[in-house]
Design a protein around this motif. Structure first.
Motif, PDB file in Angstrom:
ATOM      1  N   GLY A   1       0.816  -1.214   0.000  1.00 38.78           N
ATOM      2  CA  GLY A   1       0.000   0.000   0.000  1.00 38.78           C
ATOM      3  C   GLY A   1       0.844   1.257   0.000  1.00 38.78           C
ATOM      4  O   GLY A   1       0.451   2.285  -0.559  1.00 38.78           O
ATOM      5  N   LEU A   2       2.035   1.191   0.604  1.00 41.27           N
ATOM      6  CA  LEU A   2       2.937   2.346   0.632  1.00 41.27           C
ATOM      7  C   LEU A   2       3.359   2.739  -0.779  1.00 41.27           C
ATOM      8  O   LEU A   2       3.423   3.934  -1.112  1.00 41.27           O
ATOM      9  CB  LEU A   2       4.170   2.017   1.473  1.00 41.27           C
ATOM     10  N   VAL A   3       3.633   1.754  -1.621  1.00 38.24           N
ATOM     11  CA  VAL A   3       4.022   2.039  -3.001  1.00 38.24           C
ATOM     12  C   VAL A   3       2.857   2.681  -3.751  1.00 38.24           C
ATOM     13  O   VAL A   3       3.044   3.662  -4.490  1.00 38.24           O
ATOM     14  CB  VAL A   3       4.475   0.749  -3.713  1.00 38.24           C
ATOM     15  N   ALA A   4       1.652   2.157  -3.551  1.00 37.30           N
ATOM     16  CA  ALA A   4       0.481   2.736  -4.214  1.00 37.30           C
ATOM     17  C   ALA A   4       0.252   4.171  -3.743  1.00 37.30           C
ATOM     18  O   ALA A   4      -0.059   5.065  -4.541  1.00 37.30           O
ATOM     19  CB  ALA A   4      -0.756   1.881  -3.931  1.00 37.30           C
ATOM     20  N   ALA A   5       0.421   4.399  -2.443  1.00 32.94           N
ATOM     21  CA  ALA A   5       0.238   5.744  -1.906  1.00 32.94           C
ATOM     22  C   ALA A   5       1.293   6.703  -2.445  1.00 32.94           C
ATOM     23  O   ALA A   5       1.004   7.865  -2.746  1.00 32.94           O
ATOM     24  CB  ALA A   5       0.285   5.704  -0.381  1.00 32.94           C
ATOM     25  N   ALA A   6       2.527   6.225  -2.573  1.00 28.32           N
ATOM     26  CA  ALA A   6       3.607   7.072  -3.088  1.00 28.32           C
ATOM     27  C   ALA A   6       3.335   7.509  -4.519  1.00 28.32           C
ATOM     28  O   ALA A   6       3.687   8.624  -4.917  1.00 28.32           O
ATOM     29  CB  ALA A   6       4.931   6.317  -3.020  1.00 28.32           C
ATOM     30  N   ALA A   7       2.681   6.649  -5.304  1.00 26.69           N
ATOM     31  CA  ALA A   7       2.359   6.996  -6.687  1.00 26.69           C
ATOM     32  C   ALA A   7       1.229   8.009  -6.762  1.00 26.69           C
ATOM     33  O   ALA A   7       1.188   8.833  -7.683  1.00 26.69           O
ATOM     34  CB  ALA A   7       1.985   5.729  -7.460  1.00 26.69           C
ATOM     35  N   ALA A   8       0.302   7.968  -5.791  1.00 28.42           N
ATOM     36  CA  ALA A   8      -0.858   8.869  -5.814  1.00 28.42           C
ATOM     37  C   ALA A   8      -0.606  10.183  -5.080  1.00 28.42           C
ATOM     38  O   ALA A   8      -1.265  11.179  -5.353  1.00 28.42           O
ATOM     39  CB  ALA A   8      -2.064   8.159  -5.202  1.00 28.42           C
ATOM     40  N   LEU A   9       0.343  10.176  -4.149  1.00 23.61           N
ATOM     41  CA  LEU A   9       0.571  11.340  -3.280  1.00 23.61           C
ATOM     42  C   LEU A   9       0.992  12.621  -4.003  1.00 23.61           C
ATOM     43  O   LEU A   9       0.616  13.724  -3.568  1.00 23.61           O
ATOM     44  CB  LEU A   9       1.617  10.970  -2.225  1.00 23.61           C
ATOM     45  N   PRO A  10       1.770  12.555  -5.091  1.00 26.35           N
ATOM     46  CA  PRO A  10       2.251  13.803  -5.718  1.00 26.35           C
ATOM     47  C   PRO A  10       1.171  14.813  -6.068  1.00 26.35           C
ATOM     48  O   PRO A  10       1.398  16.019  -5.959  1.00 26.35           O
ATOM     49  CB  PRO A  10       2.979  13.294  -6.961  1.00 26.35           C
ATOM     50  N   TRP A  11      -0.009  14.364  -6.494  1.00 27.66           N
ATOM     51  CA  TRP A  11      -1.050  15.334  -6.837  1.00 27.66           C
ATOM     52  C   TRP A  11      -1.456  16.148  -5.621  1.00 27.66           C
ATOM     53  O   TRP A  11      -1.735  17.355  -5.739  1.00 27.66           O
ATOM     54  CB  TRP A  11      -2.270  14.628  -7.431  1.00 27.66           C
ATOM     55  N   LEU A  12      -1.481  15.535  -4.458  1.00 31.21           N
ATOM     56  CA  LEU A  12      -1.867  16.264  -3.252  1.00 31.21           C
ATOM     57  C   LEU A  12      -0.733  17.144  -2.741  1.00 31.21           C
ATOM     58  O   LEU A  12      -0.969  18.199  -2.156  1.00 31.21           O
ATOM     59  CB  LEU A  12      -2.293  15.272  -2.160  1.00 31.21           C
ATOM     60  N   VAL A  13       0.505  16.731  -2.980  1.00 27.73           N
ATOM     61  CA  VAL A  13       1.663  17.454  -2.443  1.00 27.73           C
ATOM     62  C   VAL A  13       2.165  18.515  -3.416  1.00 27.73           C
ATOM     63  O   VAL A  13       2.486  19.646  -3.015  1.00 27.73           O
ATOM     64  CB  VAL A  13       2.793  16.462  -2.098  1.00 27.73           C
ATOM     65  N   THR A  14       2.239  18.177  -4.685  1.00 26.62           N
ATOM     66  CA  THR A  14       2.871  19.084  -5.662  1.00 26.62           C
ATOM     67  C   THR A  14       1.943  19.548  -6.777  1.00 26.62           C
ATOM     68  O   THR A  14       2.371  20.267  -7.675  1.00 26.62           O
ATOM     69  CB  THR A  14       4.094  18.392  -6.308  1.00 26.62           C
ATOM     70  N   GLY A  15       0.670  19.134  -6.743  1.00 27.96           N
ATOM     71  CA  GLY A  15      -0.244  19.482  -7.815  1.00 27.96           C
ATOM     72  C   GLY A  15      -0.381  20.983  -8.033  1.00 27.96           C
ATOM     73  O   GLY A  15      -0.299  21.481  -9.162  1.00 27.96           O
ATOM     74  N   LEU A  16      -0.571  21.739  -6.945  1.00 25.54           N
ATOM     75  CA  LEU A  16      -0.746  23.189  -7.067  1.00 25.54           C
ATOM     76  C   LEU A  16       0.546  23.870  -7.513  1.00 25.54           C
ATOM     77  O   LEU A  16       0.517  24.868  -8.243  1.00 25.54           O
ATOM     78  CB  LEU A  16      -1.223  23.769  -5.732  1.00 25.54           C
ATOM     79  N   ILE A  17       1.677  23.318  -7.091  1.00 27.61           N
ATOM     80  CA  ILE A  17       2.964  23.865  -7.552  1.00 27.61           C
ATOM     81  C   ILE A  17       3.107  23.657  -9.051  1.00 27.61           C
ATOM     82  O   ILE A  17       3.565  24.547  -9.782  1.00 27.61           O
ATOM     83  CB  ILE A  17       4.122  23.195  -6.793  1.00 27.61           C
ATOM     84  N   ALA A  18       2.696  22.488  -9.526  1.00 31.54           N
ATOM     85  CA  ALA A  18       2.746  22.215 -10.969  1.00 31.54           C
ATOM     86  C   ALA A  18       1.880  23.208 -11.734  1.00 31.54           C
ATOM     87  O   ALA A  18       2.248  23.669 -12.818  1.00 31.54           O
ATOM     88  CB  ALA A  18       2.289  20.784 -11.248  1.00 31.54           C
ATOM     89  N   GLY A  19       0.729  23.562 -11.171  1.00 35.13           N
ATOM     90  CA  GLY A  19      -0.138  24.535 -11.811  1.00 35.13           C
ATOM     91  C   GLY A  19       0.502  25.905 -11.910  1.00 35.13           C
ATOM     92  O   GLY A  19       0.394  26.591 -12.936  1.00 35.13           O
TER      93      GLY A  19
END
Length: 403
Positions: A43-61
């Motif tokens: 589950g940690l690997v799955a979470a690591a793949a999904a986490l970037p949108w919550l952490v860096t999504g607004l920065i990407a925008g």
């Protein structure tokens, strides 16, 4: 009127990126499961793949509004190719571990947030305004085909032949995407000039706040984000327990469930492909209303008719409606949002919707545990009804909604 060669080259690069995302969607869980049988670690690997949108999504925008789209696309794809090559080297050396795999999944996810956000801001510059719905329909269809159909199938098949193979193909696909982006005229993907000639570049944090303030002050788009959140909550709530429902109520094993998912992907392709005709004449408001109703209300059929054919019908109908909803919402943003804040608005939308999807999956599991496997289908309908009412109130604004 044709979409043009520049758009189709851009489309090919975007589809390849989505195929790569789909390959990793299948390969990373398989790799994690091959390294450990600990559910938490997997589950940690799955979470690591999904986490970037919550952490860096607004920065990407914020970056998408301040940097050249061409540079962001090339940097993101090239970075993914390099990270994947490093992961392949580790796998061939038999030195892979859960922390290392999770780290690679996170970095690749960060690159995905940058690429996907930048790509969405480019569409209005690649096609005339009259063709936005057609272009977005083709892009959403390509995303569904790559992420949900071709990519996972290729990833799972290659992994069976060798753990490093899917990542090698993903790296090659990313490199090919870079080459395709280079063929798109640089002027179409260049940094946009600010509305105010005196406008100065601001810090990333300040840019994010400015974008969120703009979005919060727009009556239609603010409500659209709330509707998107409710739809994501509803969709994830019932879909999270569908695998359990399919096994316990329908007697479908892994193969049968895979067929069900494939049927859903086909529905998504149909919905995205037909969206242009459905929205013709700027009918964004009614299309968003009925697609919301179908995507969230259709699962209730499984409460009344727990049959395999009903399940196929529900999955196809909800996926088609969701595909249409995505095209209509994306096109409406392209028509209503100034280019100078489009990246931040796109990122805010995706961050909110993906975050809601995670919460919806947790809610669906909790409700199913407490009240039975059919309860999330009812929860979906309740959330969908709230979304329809909310959008119905704003849609009476008429021309402002249609753009």
């Amino acid at each position: 009127m044709a979409l043009g060669g520049a758009f189709w080259r851009f489309w090919c690069a975007t589809v390849l990126a989505n195929v790569g995302d789909g390959i990793r969607l299948a390969a990373f869980p398989l790799l994690a499961a091959g390294l450990t049988d600990d559910p938490v670690a997997v589950g940690l690997v799955a979470a690591a793949a999904a986490l970037p949108w919550l952490v860096t999504g607004l920065i990407a925008g914020s970056l998408a509004d301040r940097r050249s789209t061409r540079a962001l696309l090339i940097t993101a794809d090239a970075s993914r190719a390099v990270v994947l090559l490093g992961l392949i080297a580790v796998l061939l050396a038999d030195r892979a571990s859960i922390p290392l795999v999770a780290g690679a999944a996170f970095v690749l996810g960060v690159a995905e947030t940058v690429r996907d956000t930048a790509a969405q801001t480019a569409v209005p510059r690649l096609v005339p305004a009259a063709l936005l719905e057609r272009a977005n329909g083709r892009l959403v269809a390509g995303e569904v085909a790559g992420n949900e159909f071709v990519g996972p199938l290729v990833g799972g098949t290659l992994f069976a032949a060798g753990a490093w193979l899917p990542f090698a193909v993903n790296s090659a696909v990313a490199a090919l995407g870079v080459l395709l982006v280079l063929t798109v005229p640089a002027t179409l993907l260049a940094l946009r000039a600010p509305v105010d000639p005196g406008d100065r570049p601001v810090a990333v944090a300040g840019g994010i706040r400015a974008g969120l303030r703009w979005l919060g002050g727009h009556r239609v788009l603010r409500r659209l984000v709330l509707v998107g959140v409710l739809v994501a909550l509803a969709d994830s709530a019932w879909f999270a327990v569908l695998v359990l429902y399919a096994d316990a109520r329908l007697g479908l094993g892994p193969v049968g469930f895979g067929v069900l998912l494939a049927a859903g992907a086909i529905g998504g392709l149909l919905g995205a492909s037909l969206a242009e005709r459905l929205i013709a004449g700027r009918r964004h408001a009614p299309v968003l209303r009925w697609s919301t109703a179908v995507a969230t209300g259709a699962p209730v059929l499984l409460v009344a008719a727990p049959t395999r054919w009903a399940a196929v019908g529900v999955v196809v109908a909800t996926s088609a409606a969701f595909g249409t909803f995505n095209v209509a919402a994306l096109s409406l943003r392209h028509r209503l949002v100034p280019e100078q804040v489009l990246g931040r608005v796109v990122a805010a939308w995706r961050t909110a919707v993906l975050g809601a999807g995670a919460l919806g999956a947790l809610a669906g599991g909790t409700v199913a545990s407490a009240y039975g496997l059919e309860a999330p289908f009812l929860l979906s309908a309740v959330l969908g009804a709230a979304a329809v009412v909310l959008w119905g109130r704003i849609a009476r604004g008429g021309p402002a909604v249609a753009g």
